[in-house]
Design a protein around this motif. Structure first.
Motif, short mmCIF file in Angstrom:
data_model
loop_
_atom_site.label_atom_id
_atom_site.label_comp_id
_atom_site.label_asym_id
_atom_site.label_seq_id
_atom_site.Cartn_x
_atom_site.Cartn_y
_atom_site.Cartn_z
N ALA A 13 0.56 -1.39 0.35
CA ALA A 13 -0.01 0.12 -0.04
C ALA A 13 1.30 1.63 -0.04
O ALA A 13 1.96 1.11 0.76
CB ALA A 13 -0.95 0.36 0.94
N ASP A 14 0.25 1.93 -0.66
CA ASP A 14 1.10 3.72 -0.82
C ASP A 14 2.11 3.27 -1.53
O ASP A 14 3.71 4.21 -1.12
CB ASP A 14 1.16 4.14 0.42
CG ASP A 14 -0.22 3.99 1.33
OD1 ASP A 14 -1.51 4.55 0.17
OD2 ASP A 14 -0.21 4.39 2.22
N MET A 15 2.44 2.32 -2.11
CA MET A 15 3.82 2.08 -2.41
C MET A 15 4.36 2.32 -4.38
O MET A 15 2.98 1.52 -4.95
CB MET A 15 5.05 1.32 -2.09
CG MET A 15 6.35 1.24 -2.34
SD MET A 15 6.75 -0.46 -1.32
CE MET A 15 6.17 -2.04 -2.27
N ASP A 16 5.03 1.99 -5.22
CA ASP A 16 4.88 2.56 -6.03
C ASP A 16 6.07 1.04 -6.79
O ASP A 16 6.85 0.50 -6.22
CB ASP A 16 5.07 3.56 -7.12
CG ASP A 16 7.17 3.61 -6.54
OD1 ASP A 16 7.72 3.70 -6.53
OD2 ASP A 16 6.89 5.19 -8.03
N PRO A 17 6.02 0.61 -8.01
CA PRO A 17 6.70 -0.75 -8.84
C PRO A 17 8.18 -0.24 -8.29
O PRO A 17 9.28 -1.27 -8.03
CB PRO A 17 6.18 -1.20 -9.69
CG PRO A 17 5.33 -1.06 -10.21
CD PRO A 17 4.74 0.76 -9.60
N GLU A 18 8.35 1.00 -8.81
CA GLU A 18 10.22 1.27 -8.63
C GLU A 18 10.06 0.64 -7.14
O GLU A 18 11.68 0.03 -7.03
CB GLU A 18 10.60 2.94 -9.09
CG GLU A 18 11.77 2.72 -8.87
CD GLU A 18 11.84 4.25 -8.83
OE1 GLU A 18 12.63 5.19 -8.98
OE2 GLU A 18 10.95 5.08 -9.63
N LYS A 19 9.79 1.36 -5.62
CA LYS A 19 10.46 1.29 -5.01
C LYS A 19 10.02 -0.57 -4.10
O LYS A 19 10.95 -1.39 -3.59
CB LYS A 19 9.24 1.59 -3.51
CG LYS A 19 9.14 1.75 -2.00
CD LYS A 19 11.07 2.16 -2.33
CE LYS A 19 10.99 1.89 -0.66
NZ LYS A 19 12.38 2.88 0.11
N ALA A 20 8.81 -1.19 -5.01
CA ALA A 20 9.14 -2.78 -4.77
C ALA A 20 10.27 -3.31 -5.23
O ALA A 20 10.60 -4.52 -4.55
CB ALA A 20 7.50 -3.40 -5.09
N LEU A 21 10.63 -2.74 -5.87
CA LEU A 21 12.00 -4.06 -6.53
C LEU A 21 12.95 -3.29 -6.40
O LEU A 21 14.14 -3.97 -5.24
CB LEU A 21 12.14 -3.08 -8.67
CG LEU A 21 10.32 -3.88 -9.62
CD1 LEU A 21 11.25 -3.46 -10.70
CD2 LEU A 21 11.25 -5.46 -8.92
N GLN A 22 12.90 -2.06 -5.40
CA GLN A 22 13.88 -1.49 -4.52
C GLN A 22 14.43 -2.22 -3.63
O GLN A 22 15.35 -2.91 -3.10
CB GLN A 22 14.06 0.26 -3.76
CG GLN A 22 14.13 0.33 -5.78
CD GLN A 22 13.61 2.33 -4.94
OE1 GLN A 22 13.54 2.49 -4.10
NE2 GLN A 22 14.62 3.39 -6.01
N GLN A 23 13.37 -2.66 -2.82
CA GLN A 23 13.08 -3.49 -1.99
C GLN A 23 13.63 -4.62 -2.05
O GLN A 23 13.83 -5.59 -1.53
CB GLN A 23 11.28 -3.09 -1.31
CG GLN A 23 11.01 -2.02 -0.08
CD GLN A 23 9.76 -1.71 -0.37
OE1 GLN A 23 8.78 -3.20 -0.63
NE2 GLN A 23 8.86 -1.52 0.40
N ALA A 59 17.20 -11.04 -11.86
CA ALA A 59 18.26 -11.76 -10.99
C ALA A 59 19.44 -11.30 -11.68
O ALA A 59 20.36 -11.33 -10.33
CB ALA A 59 18.25 -13.26 -11.62
N THR A 60 20.43 -10.77 -12.83
CA THR A 60 20.85 -9.98 -12.63
C THR A 60 20.95 -9.57 -11.98
O THR A 60 22.50 -8.79 -11.60
CB THR A 60 21.04 -9.42 -14.26
OG1 THR A 60 20.84 -11.32 -15.45
CG2 THR A 60 22.54 -8.83 -15.16
N HIS A 61 20.69 -8.39 -11.52
CA HIS A 61 21.03 -7.06 -11.17
C HIS A 61 21.22 -7.63 -8.69
O HIS A 61 22.13 -6.93 -8.79
CB HIS A 61 19.35 -6.40 -10.96
CG HIS A 61 19.47 -5.04 -9.68
ND1 HIS A 61 20.10 -3.91 -10.18
CD2 HIS A 61 18.54 -4.81 -8.39
CE1 HIS A 61 19.61 -3.09 -9.02
NE2 HIS A 61 19.07 -3.36 -8.54
N LEU A 62 19.78 -8.42 -8.78
CA LEU A 62 20.36 -8.94 -7.93
C LEU A 62 21.66 -9.72 -7.77
O LEU A 62 22.48 -9.60 -6.62
CB LEU A 62 18.75 -10.39 -7.33
CG LEU A 62 17.81 -9.59 -7.43
CD1 LEU A 62 16.53 -10.47 -7.24
CD2 LEU A 62 17.56 -8.29 -6.11
#
Length: 330
Positions: A13-23, A59-62
């Motif tokens: 909630a109160d979050m965008d996809p960019e933040k989800a990938l950052q998390q 996966a590459t990023h991680l």
């Protein structure tokens, strides 16, 4: 026993996809330090509540943002793609990060039915070709030319990523056994029949170019908190999310515990929540440790993959920290 992580990049909630990938990136670095064995990311399409649509890229990023932990896909939905192209993508990953890459594959659509058409240029994928695709994939990964076309998956290297077949039924278990892949049962998707499926996999396993012995694990939803009461409170949002998924409700984010507490549940919905709890492990450190060990014993495996979706993100980190501490991970 090994403990691992499945992260689906949930959009809270109160979050965008960019933040989800950052998390997800922050979580990967965190569980790497905690001592978890591997981390997999999933493939979902056209959904507003999960940000992970291209697991091979994520996966590459991680892998670039971690040091030790194995990184992989849970999984690439192979019927949508060319086995040769997937092999080359993961040969690149394996070359960049030797002996740290897993290639989990599945045959689910990854979204609503129209996703199949969008990913396959207006046609339905030939799911019946899936076994042959997996067979070709393993051959390409190990430097072979399965189609006799004088082509090879490059870059070649000394090591190859492990192929894991993901499934939630006995059918997938038998296929993994016949093809000689590793096998991961999604208990968090289907809380019934998994132990029998794992037995079927072991009993019918055939050695392959990848491995000579069966290797399996099981994945489960888990929420761990300092107290049982806190864990139940946090898990209530997952209860509501699964309920809405089953009812075809449109979700723009994963609900908060406050939303779950305010929701008016019918008798039928309360019974569904009880049934869905068979896919979860919820509690304090002692309870969660005992139930994870019991799950591993029941499946006859030495690895459990934990999938934690709670709000806020800090509680997700805390849950993994408590589990790592309970098992003395280093």
């Amino acid at each position: 026993m090994k403990l691992s992580v499945l992260d689906q990049s949930p959009i809270l909630a109160d979050m965008d996809p960019e933040k989800a990938l950052q998390q997800t990136t922050e979580l990967a670095a965190y569980v790497d330090k905690l001592g978890f064995h591997r981390l997999w990311v999933s493939e979902h399409h056209s959904t507003n509540s999960l940000a992970g649509s291209a697991p091979e890229i994520l996966a590459t990023h991680l892998a670039a943002n971690t040091e030790r932990i194995r990184i992989g896909t849970g999984g690439v939905l192979l019927p949508h793609y060319s086995a040769y192209k997937v092999a080359e993508s993961f040969r690149v990953l394996e070359t960049l990060y030797p002996n740290r890459i897993d290639l989990g594959v599945g045959r689910a659509p990854g979204g609503m039915p129209n996703v199949n058409l969008a990913l396959n240029r207006g046609k339905l994928p030939k799911v019946e070709d899936y076994p042959k695709q997996v067979e070709q994939l393993m051959s390409y990964l190990h430097g072979e030319d399965p189609a006799n076309m004088d082509i090879y998956a490059t870059p070649k290297g000394a090591s190859s990523p492990d192929v894991w077949m993901l499934g939630s039924s006995g059918t997938s278990a038998r296929l993994a056994a016949d093809l000689g892949t590793s096998y991961s049962f999604a208990h968090f998707i289907n809380g019934h029949g998994g132990m029998g499926a794992m037995d079927r996999y072991r009993n019918h396993f055939t050695s392959s170019i990848q491995q000579s012995e069966p290797k399996g694990n099981v994945s489960v939803f888990a929420v761990c908190a300092d107290t049982q009461e806190q864990a139940e409170y946090l898990a209530s949002s997952l209860d509501l999310a699964l309920l809405l998924i089953e009812q075809g409700g449109v979700r723009h984010h994963f609900p908060t515990p406050e939303e779950a507490m305010d929701y008016s549940y019918s008798f039928f919905q309360q019974e569904r929540i009880k049934e869905n709890r068979k896919r979860m492990i919820i509690g304090d450190q002692k309870t969660v440790k005992e139930e994870i060990e019991s799950l591993a014993d029941g499946y006859g495996v030495d690895e459990v993959i934990v999938n934690t979706i709670v709000h806020p993100f800090e509680e997700r980190l805390r849950s993994y920290e408590l589990i790592a501490d309970a098992f003395n991970l280093t």
